[in-house]
Design a protein around this motif. Structure first.
Motif, PDB file in Angstrom:
ATOM      1  N   ALA A 115      -5.323  -1.073  11.565  1.00  0.00           N
ATOM      2  CA  ALA A 115      -4.533  -1.807  10.572  1.00  0.00           C
ATOM      3  C   ALA A 115      -3.952  -0.867   9.510  1.00  0.00           C
ATOM      4  CB  ALA A 115      -5.407  -2.860   9.899  1.00  0.00           C
ATOM      5  N   VAL A 117      -1.926  -2.198   6.723  1.00  0.00           N
ATOM      6  CA  VAL A 117      -1.383  -3.492   6.298  1.00  0.00           C
ATOM      7  C   VAL A 117      -1.410  -3.650   4.780  1.00  0.00           C
ATOM      8  CG1 VAL A 117      -2.097  -4.526   8.495  1.00  0.00           C
ATOM      9  CG2 VAL A 117      -3.584  -4.769   6.505  1.00  0.00           C
ATOM     10  N   TYR A 137      -1.105  -0.659  13.901  1.00  0.00           N
ATOM     11  CA  TYR A 137      -0.127  -1.735  13.697  1.00  0.00           C
ATOM     12  C   TYR A 137       0.156  -1.892  12.209  1.00  0.00           C
ATOM     13  CZ  TYR A 137      -4.294  -4.660  12.862  1.00  0.00           C
ATOM     14  OH  TYR A 137      -5.482  -5.166  12.392  1.00  0.00           O
ATOM     15  N   ALA A 139       1.781  -4.348   9.021  1.00  0.00           N
ATOM     16  CA  ALA A 139       2.103  -5.711   8.589  1.00  0.00           C
ATOM     17  C   ALA A 139       2.067  -5.801   7.072  1.00  0.00           C
ATOM     18  CB  ALA A 139       1.101  -6.707   9.189  1.00  0.00           C
ATOM     19  N   MET A 169       9.020  -9.510   7.759  1.00  0.00           N
ATOM     20  CA  MET A 169       7.573  -9.210   7.840  1.00  0.00           C
ATOM     21  C   MET A 169       6.796 -10.085   6.862  1.00  0.00           C
ATOM     22  SD  MET A 169       7.609  -5.031   7.969  1.00  0.00           S
ATOM     23  CE  MET A 169       5.874  -4.667   8.277  1.00  0.00           C
ATOM     24  N   ILE A 175       3.980  -8.657  12.903  1.00  0.00           N
ATOM     25  CA  ILE A 175       3.216  -7.413  13.048  1.00  0.00           C
ATOM     26  C   ILE A 175       3.988  -6.475  13.965  1.00  0.00           C
ATOM     27  CG2 ILE A 175       1.102  -6.409  14.019  1.00  0.00           C
ATOM     28  CD1 ILE A 175      -0.360  -8.987  13.170  1.00  0.00           C
ATOM     29  N   LYS A 177       3.617  -3.332  16.255  1.00  0.00           N
ATOM     30  CA  LYS A 177       2.676  -2.397  16.898  1.00  0.00           C
ATOM     31  C   LYS A 177       3.280  -1.000  16.856  1.00  0.00           C
ATOM     32  CE  LYS A 177       0.539  -5.798  19.870  1.00  0.00           C
ATOM     33  NZ  LYS A 177       0.492  -6.293  21.246  1.00  0.00           N
TER      34      LYS A 177
END
Ligand code: 1HE
Length: 266
Positions: A115, A117, A137, A139, A169, A175, A177
């Motif tokens: 993550a 994020v 990934y 996000a 987003m 998300i 990748k």
């Protein structure tokens, strides 16, 4: 435990190699390296010390555990029950840390995994190069949490992917990748082992004179904040300093003597 500027590093681990590559590790894997107030203070402390530390020629920012960074420490934020002005000051500390990184003048390479994020993406986008592995990934789940970005995503993420993708987003929880992230500009490399690739890139960067790296890793960002007219002027001034440094003379001489490498693809 390490000590920089009298700041004990508890949530970060630091190794400074003999070749001048510092390896700074986010070291709260049990909390998925979520950014609490203490971690932000440690980042400020380390990155503030960089311009005055000639021993450090490049930094790798990596993480312990399976995830680079889960963003704002949501549990701390919940427990603290902060007032608006308190959270504003928290965000200003984040900006202090991330601006210290972006404008440091020392190459910072983020080795990503899992993550990246929310605030974790804000942290990663403050580095100069981002290397992802296949587990990575990206996000911005702030919207889902009833929050908004506060650590510079509206500037740095929008700069990398454009405003339309960033809004998508945030509105939809989309998300990206690793490979897709590379396609839209969130990272520059996708590899099997992001730590190993980050070292390889840092080893290339430290072959460049420190003054040139200073210009690359602070000048470009500063110039983007200026009008084109002022940026062109500032670029000329910076080039005046950098392009006449002794290290440049030696390298130009090597080129003139035909001993320097030519710029050709392998
Ligand atoms: C945390 C955090 C956190 C994990 N703050 N404690 N960011 C997010 O919305 C992402 C929130 N995190 C997750 O979605 C997941 O934790 C992960 C996908 C990153 C990892 O999943 P997983 O299954 O490996 O771990 P987990 O079981 O969810 O979490 C393990 C522990 O880490 C657990 O603590 P424990 O004491 O119960 O073991 C979690 O509470 C803790 N943890 N993420 C606090 N973020 C300046 S504004 C910026 C605004 C934002 O960044 S919003 C985005 C927030």
């Amino acid at each position: 435990m390490y000590n920089i500027n009298n700041q004990k590093l508890e949530n970060l681990a630091l190794e400074i190699r003999d070749d001048g590559i510092a390896i700074l590790t986010l070291n709260r894997p049990k909390k998925r390296n979520a950014l609490d107030a203490q971690t932000i203070e440690e980042l400020i402390s380390f990155f503030s010390s960089l311009p005055r530390n000639p021993d450090v020629r490049a930094v790798i920012l990596r993480a312990e555990g399976d995830h680079f960074c889960a963003g704002l420490d949501l549990v701390e934020h919940h427990n603290e029950d902060r007032r608006p002005e308190e959270f504003m000051h928290i965000c200003l500390r984040w900006h202090e840390a991330f601006n210290k990184m972006e404008y440091s003048g020392v190459p910072i390479i983020a080795a990503l995994k899992g993550a990246v994020v929310g605030g974790g993406l804000e942290l990663a986008t403050s580095a100069h190069i981002r290397v992802a592995d296949h587990s990575t990934y990206f996000a911005l789940p702030e919207g889902q949490r009833g929050l908004f970005t506060g650590g510079g995503a509206t500037i740095r993420v929008a700069d990398l992917v454009g405003k339309a993708r960033m809004i998508d987003m945030m509105l939809t929880g989309r998300i990206y990748k690793s490979e897709e992230g590379e396609r839209v500009g969130l990272c520059q490399y996708v590899v099997e082992d992001s730590d190993a690739k980050a070292i390889e890139l840092a080893q290339a960067a430290i072959k460049i004179p420190a003054l040139s790296n200073f210009a690359i890793c602070s000048g470009i960002s500063h110039f983007q904040n200026m009008s084109a007219l002022d940026a062109a002027y500032a670029e000329a001034v910076l080039a005046g300093v950098v392009n006449t440094q002794p290290a440049a003379r030696e390298r130009l001489e090597a080129f003139a003597n035909k001993t320097a490498a030519r710029v050709k693809p392998k």
